[in-house]
Design an enzyme around this catalytic site. Structure first.
Site, PDB file in Angstrom:
ATOM      1  N   ASN A   8      41.677  22.089  37.131  1.00 32.23           N
ATOM      2  CA  ASN A   8      41.481  22.528  35.911  1.00 32.23           C
ATOM      3  C   ASN A   8      42.938  23.081  35.712  1.00 32.23           C
ATOM      4  OD1 ASN A   8      41.185  23.581  33.162  1.00 32.23           O
ATOM      5  ND2 ASN A   8      39.927  25.182  33.823  1.00 32.23           N
ATOM      6  N   LYS A  10      44.222  23.823  32.738  1.00 35.51           N
ATOM      7  CA  LYS A  10      44.216  24.939  31.699  1.00 35.51           C
ATOM      8  C   LYS A  10      45.357  24.504  30.734  1.00 35.51           C
ATOM      9  CE  LYS A  10      41.862  28.284  34.238  1.00 35.51           C
ATOM     10  NZ  LYS A  10      41.597  29.595  34.743  1.00 35.51           N
ATOM     11  N   HIS A  94      33.542  27.004  29.487  1.00 26.41           N
ATOM     12  CA  HIS A  94      34.409  27.635  30.383  1.00 26.41           C
ATOM     13  C   HIS A  94      34.579  29.104  29.803  1.00 26.41           C
ATOM     14  CE1 HIS A  94      38.009  29.065  32.259  1.00 26.41           C
ATOM     15  NE2 HIS A  94      37.824  28.030  33.188  1.00 26.41           N
ATOM     16  N   GLU A  96      36.942  31.311  29.415  1.00 27.17           N
ATOM     17  CA  GLU A  96      37.806  31.291  28.444  1.00 27.17           C
ATOM     18  C   GLU A  96      37.459  30.869  27.157  1.00 27.17           C
ATOM     19  OE1 GLU A  96      41.158  29.491  30.985  1.00 27.17           O
ATOM     20  OE2 GLU A  96      40.494  31.182  32.520  1.00 27.17           O
ATOM     21  N   GLU A 167      31.164  30.261  37.747  1.00 29.47           N
ATOM     22  CA  GLU A 167      32.460  30.943  37.990  1.00 29.47           C
ATOM     23  C   GLU A 167      32.366  32.270  37.378  1.00 29.47           C
ATOM     24  OE1 GLU A 167      35.775  27.862  37.554  1.00 29.47           O
ATOM     25  OE2 GLU A 167      35.236  28.273  35.490  1.00 29.47           O
ATOM     26  N   GLY A 173      41.033  33.784  38.024  1.00 27.14           N
ATOM     27  CA  GLY A 173      42.592  34.113  37.868  1.00 27.14           C
ATOM     28  C   GLY A 173      43.047  35.367  38.491  1.00 27.14           C
ATOM     29  N   SER A 212      39.213  31.830  41.656  1.00 33.05           N
ATOM     30  CA  SER A 212      40.309  32.309  42.779  1.00 33.05           C
ATOM     31  C   SER A 212      39.933  31.401  44.007  1.00 33.05           C
ATOM     32  CB  SER A 212      40.144  33.523  42.952  1.00 33.05           C
ATOM     33  OG  SER A 212      40.525  34.432  41.859  1.00 33.05           O
TER      34      SER A 212
END
Ligand code: PGA
Length: 251
Positions: A8, A10, A94, A96, A167, A173, A212
C-alpha cells in the site's frame, strides 16, 4: 489458499518512481513461490503507469473508490474508473480513511457492496484503536466493523473477491508490530465471524495482517494460523524491502 502479499503506497510516488518500481515488481513476480500472490495498491495518478509496467502477475488496486457509477462527486473515483485503469482490486475501510476522512461503517458498507457489484475485489481493512484494546473491546470493535462493513455484501460473494486486512491502528506506521498472540486472537475472531456470515465460503476467505510489517518480521507473521498474507505500508516503498517481504520464509 495462496498468501496475498500486498503493498500500500499511500500518498507516495510520482510517475517515474512508480514505473521503475512496477518494472522491478513485475520481474520479481515472474518467480514467485507457488504459495503466494502479489498486489499493489497505488495512488490514482500512478495506476495507469503501474498497469503498463506490472504485467499480468501482479494484481493492481486502487486505495479508495466512491460507491456510485458516475456523477457529480467532485474529487472522487468510481469502481469503473479503477477497472478502466487496469485495477482488479480496491481497499476499503483503511484506518486513515476512517480517522482522517471520517468514513464510518455505514459508508464503508456501501462502498464494499458497490465495489464488489462493479467487479472489483475488495480488501476490507479493520482494526481497533489502542484505547479500545486497553478497554478489552477488541472483539466488540472487530465484530462491529465487520457486521457494518459487510452488511450489504451478498452471502454468495466469491471467496476470492473479498479479503479482510486486520490492521490494529496502534501498529500502523508506528514501528510497533502486534505480538503473535495478539494477531492470533484477532484473526480467530475474524475467521469465526466470516464463517458465521458466509457459511459456505468464510473459511476460505483470506485474512491479512497489516501494521509495521517489515522484512525482519514478515516470515514469523505469515507462519501464524489464519494469517493469509500481509498488507504493507512504509516497508513497501522500497522495492528491495518489499521483495524481501514477498519472499519471506521461503526457504
Ligand atoms: P505500515 O502501514 O506498514 O506503514 O504500518 C500499513 C497500512 O497502513 O496498510
Amino acid at each position: 489458499m495462496k498468501l496475498l502479499m500486498a503493498a500500500n503506497w499511500k500518498m507516495f510516488k510520482k510517475l517515474d518512481e512508480a514505473a521503475l518500481y512496477a518494472k522491478e515488481l513485475a520481474k520479481l513476480a515472474q518467480n514467485l513461490p507457488p504459495d503466494r500472490e502479489v498486489a499493489l495498491f497505488a495512488p490514482f495518478t500512478a495506476l495507469r503507469v503501474c498497469a503498463d509496467n506490472l504485467g499480468a502477475s501482479v494484481a493492481l488496486g486502487g486505495q479508495n473508490c466512491y460507491p456510485a457509477a458516475q456523477g457529480a462527486f467532485t474529487g472522487e473515483i468510481s469502481p469503473d474508473m479503477l477497472l478502466d485503469c487496469g485495477c482488479s482490486h480496491v481497499l476499503a475501510g483503511h484506518s486513515e480513511r476512517r480517522s482522517i476522512f471520517g468514513e464510518d461503517d455505514a459508508f464503508i458498507g456501501k462502498k464494499c457492496a458497490f465495489a464488489l457489484s462493479s467487479g472489483l475485489k475488495v480488501l476490507l481493512c479493520i482494526g481497533e484503536r489502542l484505547e479500545e484494546r486497553d478497554k478489552g473491546l477488541l472483539k466488540t470493535v472487530l465484530e462491529r466493523q465487520l457486521s457494518g462493513d459487510l452488511s450489504a455484501v451478498p452471502d454468495t460473494v466469491s471467496d476470492g473477491d473479498l479479503a479482510i486486512a486486520y490492521e490494529p491502528v496502534w501498529a500502523i506506521g508506528t514501528g510497533r508490530v502486534a505480538k503473535a498472540a495478539d494477531i492470533l486472537e484477532a484473526h480467530a475472531v475474524i475467521r469465526a465471524f466470516l464463517e458465521r456470515r458466509f457459511p459456505a465460503l468464510g473459511k476460505k476467505m483470506r485474512i491479512l495482517y497489516g501494521g509495521s510489517v517489515k522484512p525482519e518480521n514478515a516470515a514469523e507473521i505469515i507462519a501464524l494460523d489464519n494469517v493469509n498474507g500481509v498488507l504493507v505500508g512504509g516497508a513497501s516503498l522500497q522495492i528491495d524491502g518489499f521483495s524481501r517481504i514477498v519472499l519471506a520464509g521461503n526457504a
